[in-house]
Scaffold this motif. Structure first.
Motif, PDB file in Angstrom:
ATOM      1  N   GLN A  80       0.841  -1.203   0.000  1.00  0.00           N
ATOM      2  CA  GLN A  80       0.000   0.000   0.000  1.00  0.00           C
ATOM      3  C   GLN A  80       0.877   1.253   0.000  1.00  0.00           C
ATOM      4  O   GLN A  80       0.593   2.208  -0.729  1.00  0.00           O
ATOM      5  CB  GLN A  80      -0.951   0.000   1.202  1.00  0.00           C
ATOM      6  N   ASP A  81       1.948   1.261   0.806  1.00  0.00           N
ATOM      7  CA  ASP A  81       2.860   2.409   0.828  1.00  0.00           C
ATOM      8  C   ASP A  81       3.506   2.609  -0.546  1.00  0.00           C
ATOM      9  O   ASP A  81       3.634   3.747  -1.024  1.00  0.00           O
ATOM     10  CB  ASP A  81       3.955   2.223   1.888  1.00  0.00           C
ATOM     11  N   LEU A  82       3.914   1.527  -1.182  1.00  0.00           N
ATOM     12  CA  LEU A  82       4.498   1.619  -2.524  1.00  0.00           C
ATOM     13  C   LEU A  82       3.488   2.188  -3.524  1.00  0.00           C
ATOM     14  O   LEU A  82       3.825   3.017  -4.365  1.00  0.00           O
ATOM     15  CB  LEU A  82       4.985   0.249  -3.009  1.00  0.00           C
ATOM     16  N   LYS A  83       2.249   1.739  -3.398  1.00  0.00           N
ATOM     17  CA  LYS A  83       1.207   2.241  -4.298  1.00  0.00           C
ATOM     18  C   LYS A  83       1.000   3.737  -4.085  1.00  0.00           C
ATOM     19  O   LYS A  83       0.844   4.488  -5.052  1.00  0.00           O
ATOM     20  CB  LYS A  83      -0.114   1.480  -4.064  1.00  0.00           C
ATOM     21  N   GLU A  84       1.017   4.175  -2.832  1.00  0.00           N
ATOM     22  CA  GLU A  84       0.809   5.592  -2.538  1.00  0.00           C
ATOM     23  C   GLU A  84       2.013   6.427  -2.945  1.00  0.00           C
ATOM     24  O   GLU A  84       1.861   7.489  -3.554  1.00  0.00           O
ATOM     25  CB  GLU A  84       0.490   5.780  -1.061  1.00  0.00           C
ATOM     26  N   GLU A  85       3.231   5.970  -2.605  1.00  0.00           N
ATOM     27  CA  GLU A  85       4.441   6.717  -2.933  1.00  0.00           C
ATOM     28  C   GLU A  85       4.621   6.849  -4.441  1.00  0.00           C
ATOM     29  O   GLU A  85       5.029   7.895  -4.935  1.00  0.00           O
ATOM     30  CB  GLU A  85       5.675   6.033  -2.338  1.00  0.00           C
ATOM     31  N   GLY A  86       4.344   5.793  -5.155  1.00  0.00           N
ATOM     32  CA  GLY A  86       4.497   5.815  -6.602  1.00  0.00           C
ATOM     33  C   GLY A  86       3.287   6.342  -7.329  1.00  0.00           C
ATOM     34  O   GLY A  86       3.249   6.353  -8.556  1.00  0.00           O
ATOM     35  N   ASN A  87       2.257   6.769  -6.553  1.00  0.00           N
ATOM     36  CA  ASN A  87       1.019   7.263  -7.146  1.00  0.00           C
ATOM     37  C   ASN A  87       0.458   6.225  -8.125  1.00  0.00           C
ATOM     38  O   ASN A  87      -0.033   6.558  -9.198  1.00  0.00           O
ATOM     39  CB  ASN A  87       1.280   8.604  -7.839  1.00  0.00           C
TER      40      ASN A  87
END
Length: 175
Positions: A80-87
């Motif tokens: 989820q953090d990767l999805k948010e950070e990478g938009n």
């Protein structure tokens, strides 16, 4: 036994029908976690911690369950953090729209090509008709020019005859 936690997606065993790329990623994460849990069975864990297992099997099971639960939660949070950070949600949505547009193109292009062929045929027919009409106009103009020439010649002949007639009348008047 451990049941994988549900993520943002449906969390079912089967992939969602006509999934977005983000839903597909969530499904892959769920399946991967399930496979990891299946591959790293409790029996292996108990074997690695055999002293604890022999002394307190229920505590070993509890530790195992908490470990697996924590790993699943951590893994999902990292994803989820990767999805948010990478938009990634926005990027996935853009890719989904492009795929949908491509699907529309694959449906519309054959129709447009058919229409193009129809219009090309209609244009060719109109060009042939226009060509025939242009030839008819040119022939009509030539006929008009020929008639004008005949009229001019007839007029000149008539004028010559009229002039000759006047000369004859003048000569008769003199006599």
């Amino acid at each position: 036994e451990i049941v994988p936690q549900k993520s943002c997606s449906s969390g079912t065993a089967a992939p969602p029908s006509n999934p977005s790329l983000e839903q597909l990623l969530d499904y892959i994460v769920d399946v991967s976690l399930r496979k990891i849990v299946e591959a790293g069975s409790y029996h292996r864990f108990a074997k690695c911690y055999s002293h604890l297992y022999k002394a307190q099997p229920e505590l070993t099971k509890c530790v195992y369950n908490q470990l697996i639960s924590h790993l699943q939660t951590s893994f999902r949070e990292e994803i989820q953090d990767l999805k948010e950070e990478g938009n990634l949600s926005v990027l996935f949505k853009s890719l989904d729209e492009l795929a949908e547009e491509e699907d529309i193109h694959s449906a519309v292009v054959p129709y447009l090509l058919k229409q193009h062929r129809f219009l090309q045929k209609a244009i060719k027919e109109k060009e042939e008709a226009n060509s025939w009409l242009a030839e008819a106009v040119l022939a009509g103009r030539k006929r008009i020019a020929d008639l004008q020439e005949e009229i001019r010649k007839s007029k000149e002949e008539w004028q010559a005859v009229a002039q000759e007639g006047q000369q004859i009348v003048s000569s008769l008047d003199e006599l």
